[in-house]
Write a protein that holds these residues in place. Structure first.
Motif, PDB file in Angstrom:
ATOM      1  N   ARG A 147      -1.229   3.361  12.585  1.00 44.33           N
ATOM      2  CA  ARG A 147      -0.435   3.694  11.410  1.00 44.33           C
ATOM      3  C   ARG A 147      -0.986   3.045  10.138  1.00 44.33           C
ATOM      4  O   ARG A 147      -1.542   1.959  10.183  1.00 44.33           O
ATOM      5  CB  ARG A 147       1.025   3.276  11.617  1.00 44.33           C
ATOM      6  CG  ARG A 147       1.737   4.063  12.694  1.00 44.33           C
ATOM      7  CD  ARG A 147       3.116   3.500  12.991  1.00 44.33           C
ATOM      8  NE  ARG A 147       3.047   2.175  13.600  1.00 44.33           N
ATOM      9  CZ  ARG A 147       4.115   1.482  13.990  1.00 44.33           C
ATOM     10  NH1 ARG A 147       5.323   1.995  13.819  1.00 44.33           N
ATOM     11  NH2 ARG A 147       3.972   0.289  14.555  1.00 44.33           N
ATOM     12  N   ARG A 148      -0.787   3.732   9.006  1.00 41.87           N
ATOM     13  CA  ARG A 148      -1.145   3.210   7.691  1.00 41.87           C
ATOM     14  C   ARG A 148       0.074   3.329   6.782  1.00 41.87           C
ATOM     15  O   ARG A 148       0.927   4.193   6.981  1.00 41.87           O
ATOM     16  CB  ARG A 148      -2.342   3.977   7.107  1.00 41.87           C
ATOM     17  CG  ARG A 148      -3.611   3.798   7.912  1.00 41.87           C
ATOM     18  CD  ARG A 148      -4.754   4.640   7.394  1.00 41.87           C
ATOM     19  NE  ARG A 148      -5.078   4.343   6.001  1.00 41.87           N
ATOM     20  CZ  ARG A 148      -6.193   4.749   5.401  1.00 41.87           C
ATOM     21  NH1 ARG A 148      -7.093   5.449   6.077  1.00 41.87           N
ATOM     22  NH2 ARG A 148      -6.417   4.451   4.132  1.00 41.87           N
ATOM     23  N   TYR A 149       0.121   2.461   5.766  1.00 42.02           N
ATOM     24  CA  TYR A 149       1.343   2.358   4.974  1.00 42.02           C
ATOM     25  C   TYR A 149       1.120   2.531   3.470  1.00 42.02           C
ATOM     26  O   TYR A 149       2.025   2.283   2.678  1.00 42.02           O
ATOM     27  CB  TYR A 149       2.012   0.999   5.250  1.00 42.02           C
ATOM     28  CG  TYR A 149       2.470   0.882   6.676  1.00 42.02           C
ATOM     29  CD1 TYR A 149       3.661   1.463   7.105  1.00 42.02           C
ATOM     30  CD2 TYR A 149       1.695   0.209   7.619  1.00 42.02           C
ATOM     31  CE1 TYR A 149       4.071   1.367   8.417  1.00 42.02           C
ATOM     32  CE2 TYR A 149       2.094   0.114   8.939  1.00 42.02           C
ATOM     33  CZ  TYR A 149       3.287   0.697   9.332  1.00 42.02           C
ATOM     34  OH  TYR A 149       3.696   0.610  10.647  1.00 42.02           O
ATOM     35  N   GLU A 150      -0.072   3.013   3.059  1.00 44.56           N
ATOM     36  CA  GLU A 150      -0.292   3.235   1.635  1.00 44.56           C
ATOM     37  C   GLU A 150       0.702   4.251   1.070  1.00 44.56           C
ATOM     38  O   GLU A 150       1.219   4.083  -0.034  1.00 44.56           O
ATOM     39  CB  GLU A 150      -1.725   3.716   1.369  1.00 44.56           C
ATOM     40  CG  GLU A 150      -2.806   2.737   1.754  1.00 44.56           C
ATOM     41  CD  GLU A 150      -3.378   3.010   3.134  1.00 44.56           C
ATOM     42  OE1 GLU A 150      -4.568   2.686   3.338  1.00 44.56           O
ATOM     43  OE2 GLU A 150      -2.647   3.547   4.001  1.00 44.56           O
ATOM     44  N   ALA A 151       0.945   5.319   1.821  1.00 42.64           N
ATOM     45  CA  ALA A 151       1.858   6.354   1.337  1.00 42.64           C
ATOM     46  C   ALA A 151       3.274   5.817   1.206  1.00 42.64           C
ATOM     47  O   ALA A 151       3.983   6.142   0.249  1.00 42.64           O
ATOM     48  CB  ALA A 151       1.827   7.571   2.259  1.00 42.64           C
ATOM     49  N   ALA A 152       3.706   5.001   2.162  1.00 43.13           N
ATOM     50  CA  ALA A 152       5.052   4.424   2.081  1.00 43.13           C
ATOM     51  C   ALA A 152       5.193   3.586   0.815  1.00 43.13           C
ATOM     52  O   ALA A 152       6.216   3.659   0.118  1.00 43.13           O
ATOM     53  CB  ALA A 152       5.329   3.568   3.315  1.00 43.13           C
ATOM     54  N   ALA A 153       4.185   2.787   0.512  1.00 44.12           N
ATOM     55  CA  ALA A 153       4.234   1.966  -0.698  1.00 44.12           C
ATOM     56  C   ALA A 153       4.247   2.822  -1.952  1.00 44.12           C
ATOM     57  O   ALA A 153       4.971   2.525  -2.914  1.00 44.12           O
ATOM     58  CB  ALA A 153       3.044   1.008  -0.712  1.00 44.12           C
ATOM     59  N   ALA A 154       3.461   3.898  -1.956  1.00 44.38           N
ATOM     60  CA  ALA A 154       3.439   4.783  -3.123  1.00 44.38           C
ATOM     61  C   ALA A 154       4.780   5.473  -3.328  1.00 44.38           C
ATOM     62  O   ALA A 154       5.232   5.677  -4.459  1.00 44.38           O
ATOM     63  CB  ALA A 154       2.323   5.819  -2.972  1.00 44.38           C
ATOM     64  N   ILE A 155       5.434   5.857  -2.220  1.00 42.56           N
ATOM     65  CA  ILE A 155       6.759   6.483  -2.323  1.00 42.56           C
ATOM     66  C   ILE A 155       7.763   5.492  -2.902  1.00 42.56           C
ATOM     67  O   ILE A 155       8.554   5.827  -3.798  1.00 42.56           O
ATOM     68  CB  ILE A 155       7.212   6.999  -0.948  1.00 42.56           C
ATOM     69  CG1 ILE A 155       6.340   8.179  -0.513  1.00 42.56           C
ATOM     70  CG2 ILE A 155       8.690   7.411  -0.978  1.00 42.56           C
ATOM     71  CD1 ILE A 155       6.517   8.572   0.942  1.00 42.56           C
ATOM     72  N   LEU A 156       7.742   4.269  -2.411  1.00 46.84           N
ATOM     73  CA  LEU A 156       8.649   3.250  -2.944  1.00 46.84           C
ATOM     74  C   LEU A 156       8.385   3.019  -4.425  1.00 46.84           C
ATOM     75  O   LEU A 156       9.326   2.858  -5.212  1.00 46.84           O
ATOM     76  CB  LEU A 156       8.486   1.950  -2.149  1.00 46.84           C
ATOM     77  CG  LEU A 156       9.052   1.988  -0.726  1.00 46.84           C
ATOM     78  CD1 LEU A 156       8.579   0.779   0.075  1.00 46.84           C
ATOM     79  CD2 LEU A 156      10.582   2.034  -0.753  1.00 46.84           C
ATOM     80  N   GLN A 157       7.119   3.024  -4.806  1.00 49.41           N
ATOM     81  CA  GLN A 157       6.774   2.867  -6.216  1.00 49.41           C
ATOM     82  C   GLN A 157       7.390   3.988  -7.048  1.00 49.41           C
ATOM     83  O   GLN A 157       7.985   3.743  -8.096  1.00 49.41           O
ATOM     84  CB  GLN A 157       5.258   2.876  -6.389  1.00 49.41           C
ATOM     85  CG  GLN A 157       4.795   2.757  -7.843  1.00 49.41           C
ATOM     86  CD  GLN A 157       3.339   3.155  -8.014  1.00 49.41           C
ATOM     87  OE1 GLN A 157       2.922   4.191  -7.485  1.00 49.41           O
ATOM     88  NE2 GLN A 157       2.590   2.356  -8.736  1.00 49.41           N
ATOM     89  N   HIS A 158       7.258   5.222  -6.577  1.00 49.25           N
ATOM     90  CA  HIS A 158       7.807   6.352  -7.326  1.00 49.25           C
ATOM     91  C   HIS A 158       9.322   6.249  -7.458  1.00 49.25           C
ATOM     92  O   HIS A 158       9.888   6.592  -8.504  1.00 49.25           O
ATOM     93  CB  HIS A 158       7.453   7.666  -6.643  1.00 49.25           C
ATOM     94  CG  HIS A 158       8.133   8.852  -7.256  1.00 49.25           C
ATOM     95  ND1 HIS A 158       7.726   9.406  -8.447  1.00 49.25           N
ATOM     96  CD2 HIS A 158       9.224   9.555  -6.865  1.00 49.25           C
ATOM     97  CE1 HIS A 158       8.532  10.410  -8.762  1.00 49.25           C
ATOM     98  NE2 HIS A 158       9.445  10.518  -7.822  1.00 49.25           N
ATOM     99  N   LEU A 159       9.979   5.764  -6.410  1.00 51.58           N
ATOM    100  CA  LEU A 159      11.439   5.653  -6.430  1.00 51.58           C
ATOM    101  C   LEU A 159      11.928   4.456  -7.234  1.00 51.58           C
ATOM    102  O   LEU A 159      13.133   4.273  -7.413  1.00 51.58           O
ATOM    103  CB  LEU A 159      11.971   5.566  -5.003  1.00 51.58           C
ATOM    104  CG  LEU A 159      11.759   6.821  -4.136  1.00 51.58           C
ATOM    105  CD1 LEU A 159      12.165   6.545  -2.698  1.00 51.58           C
ATOM    106  CD2 LEU A 159      12.537   8.011  -4.693  1.00 51.58           C
ATOM    107  N   GLY A 160      11.002   3.624  -7.701  1.00 47.51           N
ATOM    108  CA  GLY A 160      11.363   2.488  -8.542  1.00 47.51           C
ATOM    109  C   GLY A 160      11.533   1.181  -7.820  1.00 47.51           C
ATOM    110  O   GLY A 160      11.867   0.164  -8.427  1.00 47.51           O
TER     111      GLY A 160
END
Length: 219
Positions: A147-160
């Protein structure tokens, strides 16, 4: 004619130059048995995999409650007792609904720690022959955890969300999000659904993968 959904790109918070990013899809009101949420879709640019955020409240407040949940068809959908995934998902939604604030990032493509559903079933067959989850993945030629988590971090960033309390027993997940630039201010223990059918599975998580099961909170 159905109108096209407009998307925008969001860079990964770790490195806006060349790190993977997500494209933002539709977001809709989603009433559930747990409470009222917003359901937002994201597309990972590197893989094309579609991820989801189930969220409510202002996620920019410090220490927002977060669960990064790996897709598990068997546990989440049909209630498999071989794992604790379904109970963990529902517990996270209940906790967020009770606080009125938080987000579950539902990571599709993370099935079987990233090996996919078909090979996850092959791994189950090997486990029925006596292997544990670690050795079964390796026997199939996969990493223990892909598993990788770059996308999860980017989603959290977008949501603030910048400062989070992570609902997880997996210290590597906490480190992965910190490496992406997120401030993880606390780990919230998230044990759920233990019973005889998954006792060996949870033991492997604890003894071979370092999951903090039955441990006190530690940053």
């Amino acid at each position: 004619m159905t109108p096209a959904v407009r998307t925008e790109s969001v860079p990964s918070p770790a490195d806006e130059g060349d790190a993977p990013c997500v494209r933002v899809g539709p977001s809709v009101r989603m009433p559930t048995s747990h409470g009222m949420f917003q359901l937002s879709a994201f597309i990972e640019s590197r893989t094309g995999v579609e991820h989801l955020a189930i969220h409510c409240g202002d996620l920019s407040v410090p220490g927002v409650l977060v669960r990064v949940h790996s897709e598990c068809f068997t546990g989440d959908i049909i209630g498999s007792l071989r794992c604790d995934c379904g109970p963990q998902l529902h517990k996270a939604l209940d906790r967020i609904a009770a606080e009125g604030l938080g987000v579950v990032i539902y990571m599709r493509g993370h099935e079987g720690r990233g090996i996919g559903l078909i090979d996850k079933l092959r791994a189950y067959a090997l486990q029925d022959q006596g292997m544990d989850t670690v050795d079964a993945n390796l026997a199939l030629g996969h990493p223990v955890d892909a598993r990788r988590y770059e996308a999860a971090a980017a989603i959290l960033q977008h949501l603030g969300a910048r400062s989070v309390r992570l609902m997880s027993n997996n210290p590597l997940k906490l480190l992965a999000l910190r490496e992406q630039g997120l401030e993880v201010v606390a780990r919230e223990p998230h044990e759920a659904g233990e019973h005889p059918e998954n006792a060996a599975y949870l033991g492997t998580k604890r003894d071979r993968l370092g999951h903090l099961l039955g441990h006190p909170v530690a940053d």
